[in-house]
Design an enzyme around this catalytic site. Structure first.
Site, PDB file in Angstrom:
ATOM      1  CD  GLU A 140      76.159  19.862 -34.063  1.00  0.00           C
ATOM      2  OE1 GLU A 140      75.807  21.043 -33.900  1.00  0.00           O
ATOM      3  OE2 GLU A 140      76.514  19.127 -33.119  1.00  0.00           O
TER       4      GLU A 140
ATOM      5  NE  ARG B 239      72.680  16.691 -33.553  1.00  0.00           N
ATOM      6  CZ  ARG B 239      73.276  17.554 -32.746  1.00  0.00           C
ATOM      7  NH1 ARG B 239      73.739  17.166 -31.562  1.00  0.00           N
ATOM      8  NH2 ARG B 239      73.431  18.797 -33.092  1.00  0.00           N
ATOM      9  CG  LEU B 240      77.088  10.228 -34.566  1.00  0.00           C
ATOM     10  CD1 LEU B 240      78.133   9.705 -35.535  1.00  0.00           C
ATOM     11  CD2 LEU B 240      77.024   9.357 -33.334  1.00  0.00           C
ATOM     12  CG  ASP B 241      77.051  17.377 -29.745  1.00  0.00           C
ATOM     13  OD1 ASP B 241      76.261  18.250 -30.148  1.00  0.00           O
ATOM     14  OD2 ASP B 241      78.047  17.610 -29.032  1.00  0.00           O
ATOM     15  CB  ALA B 242      80.144  18.855 -31.835  1.00  0.00           C
ATOM     16  CB  VAL B 243      81.488  14.368 -35.881  1.00  0.00           C
ATOM     17  CG1 VAL B 243      80.278  13.553 -35.441  1.00  0.00           C
ATOM     18  CG2 VAL B 243      81.196  15.125 -37.167  1.00  0.00           C
TER      19      VAL B 243
END
Length: 299
Positions: free
Chosen positions: A281, A242-246
């Site tokens: 995200e 889950r890639l934070d704040a792309v």
């Protein structure tokens, strides 16, 4: 073993071992290396950059004494996995349980979490999403100001502890997603600056300085984050990230970092023979985030 580090603008790099210091030799593309036959799994080490330091390895696999301590050599091959029958599972339509390792049990460890997997199965959970596990200042926090991104928080149980939890999840039929933060690093214990232009030099968001994804020497910076993602999926048997704040990833290159990462993850999925997933995200409301690469997505 051979120690390698990227420091394109340095004039000298020294490796500090428990009983010796030795200079690294400059190679192509800003990489430096030195052979230390006496070092191996469990050896502590640091680097001096242009006489300043000591600093942990930017790609440190272990920080046993925390973010201000030495790095420690860690051999992934020494762990024995038991999830050989795990074939992964499709994320679509699945139930995801977001889990903070430090708050999920009274002990706040990977080992303690293992004892509660049956509870998650009974709830009908399909995937466990671990909040960030990179080392952080202090013992526990939310994990979004992590540093030493290749390492695992020792308070939770370090790299072996994470592998044991993933192994246990797979035996219980649970997939594992890991929350990762690539748009910034925490301010405390962040020692990437002395090694090279990892940052763009401007505030990328209210969380911190923007990562250098499209400026000079950004090829190796991009590689730093892509290799990190691949490490979790390959060496820790994680099923998705889950890639934070792309939306805070500032990248104006022709091929966006996310597209490059997606292509590498797809290739790795073919290699390991199980589905691997990326969740982004984003607050951009941009359909390219969920458009397959073959359908023309640029990010």
């Amino acid at each position: 073993m051979i120690f390698e580090v990227w420091a394109p603008r340095a004039t000298s790099i020294e490796l500090s071992l428990p009983d010796s210091r030795r200079p690294l030799r400059r190679r192509d593309n800003g990489w430096w290396s030195v052979e230390a036959p006496e070092a191996g799994h469990g050896t502590d080490y640091r680097y001096f950059v242009d006489g300043e330091g000591p600093y942990p390895d930017p790609r440190s696999r272990r920080q046993p004494e925390g973010i201000f301590g030495p790095s420690r050599v860690y051999d992934h091959a020494r762990f024995t996995w038991s999830d050989h029958e795990w074939k992964g599972r499709d994320l679509r339509g699945s139930i995801i349980y977001e889990l903070h390792v430090g708050a999920f049990t009274a002990e706040g460890t990977f080992t303690a979490a293992l004892d509660r997997l049956d509870h998650l199965v009974e709830l009908g959970v399909d995937f466990v999403e671990l909040m960030p596990v990179a080392p952080v200042p202090g013992g526990r926090n939310w994990g979004y100001d992590g540093v030493d991104l290749y390492a695992v928080n020792e308070t939770y149980g370090g790299p072996d502890g994470l592998k044991e939890l993933v192994d246990g999840c797979h035996r219980a039929g649970l997939g594992v997603i890991l929350d990762v933060v690539y748009n910034h690093l925490g301010p405390s214990g962040n020692f990437l600056h002395p090694f090279g232009p990892y940052f763009a030099g401007y505030a990328g968001s209210f969380w911190g300085e923007a990562v250098n994804l499209d400026g000079p020497d950004s090829d190796e910076v991009r590689r730093y984050f892509i290799d990190n993602a691949v490490q979790w999926l390959r060496d820790y048997h994680i099923d998705g990230l889950r890639l934070d704040a792309v939306h805070a990833l500032h990248d104006r290159r022709a091929v966006h970092l996310l597209a490059e990462l997606a292509a590498e993850v797809d290739a790795l999925a073919c290699s390991v023979g199980r589905p691997l997933t990326l969740i982004a995200e984003s607050d951009l409301n941009d359909p390219r985030m969920i458009t397959p690469l073959e359908a023309g997505a640029s990010a």
